[in-house]
Design a protein around this motif. Sequence first.
Motif, short mmCIF file in Angstrom:
data_model
loop_
_atom_site.label_atom_id
_atom_site.label_comp_id
_atom_site.label_asym_id
_atom_site.label_seq_id
_atom_site.Cartn_x
_atom_site.Cartn_y
_atom_site.Cartn_z
N ARG A 9 0.84 -1.20 0.00
CA ARG A 9 0.00 0.00 0.00
C ARG A 9 0.88 1.26 0.00
O ARG A 9 0.63 2.21 -0.75
N LEU A 12 2.46 1.74 -3.44
CA LEU A 12 1.50 2.20 -4.44
C LEU A 12 1.17 3.68 -4.24
O LEU A 12 1.03 4.42 -5.21
N TRP A 15 4.11 5.65 -5.48
CA TRP A 15 4.19 5.58 -6.94
C TRP A 15 3.06 6.35 -7.62
O TRP A 15 2.99 6.41 -8.85
N SER A 21 -4.57 -0.15 -4.67
CA SER A 21 -4.26 -0.80 -3.40
C SER A 21 -5.20 -1.95 -3.04
O SER A 21 -4.73 -3.04 -2.72
N LEU A 49 6.42 -1.25 -10.91
CA LEU A 49 5.51 -0.42 -11.70
C LEU A 49 6.27 0.00 -12.94
O LEU A 49 7.31 0.64 -12.84
N LEU A 57 1.22 -2.35 -13.04
CA LEU A 57 1.76 -2.88 -11.80
C LEU A 57 1.91 -4.39 -11.98
O LEU A 57 0.97 -5.05 -12.43
N ALA A 120 -2.15 0.24 -14.57
CA ALA A 120 -1.98 1.40 -13.69
C ALA A 120 -2.36 2.70 -14.39
O ALA A 120 -2.55 3.72 -13.73
#
Length: 124
Positions: A9, A12, A15, A21, A49, A57, A120
């Motif tokens: 989490r 992410l 990023w 998540s 990623l 992802l 993503a």
Amino acid sequence: MSETRGLLRDHLRSWGVPALSDTAELLATELLTNALQHTAGGAVLTATLTSGPAHRLRVEVRDSLARRPRAPEPGAVSRALATGEHGTSGRGLILVEALADAWGAQAQEGGKVVWFELDAEEAA
């Protein structure tokens, strides 16, 4: 598992794709649980990623068992949803099949890697 979910989490969020998540944590937990239940050697999770036109992802779980998981039978996802099956095991790959944009398994020296990918681009 909660530490792994928290780390994923945090990554992410850093990023810029926190919207991934919930799905990423669920699927990563399913793959880790499978690996830990079926091997004595533990498991290693990695998340990357990619950037560029295929902004995705990718989460991989490596373990020491060479046997690859079987993909859910055709229609397993819709059958589970339609019948309301509430089994406590055997549904991990059905979830991966239903929620991941892509997934698979590859043999590697000393075991295998099972992976999934999420788009993503739409989450950013």
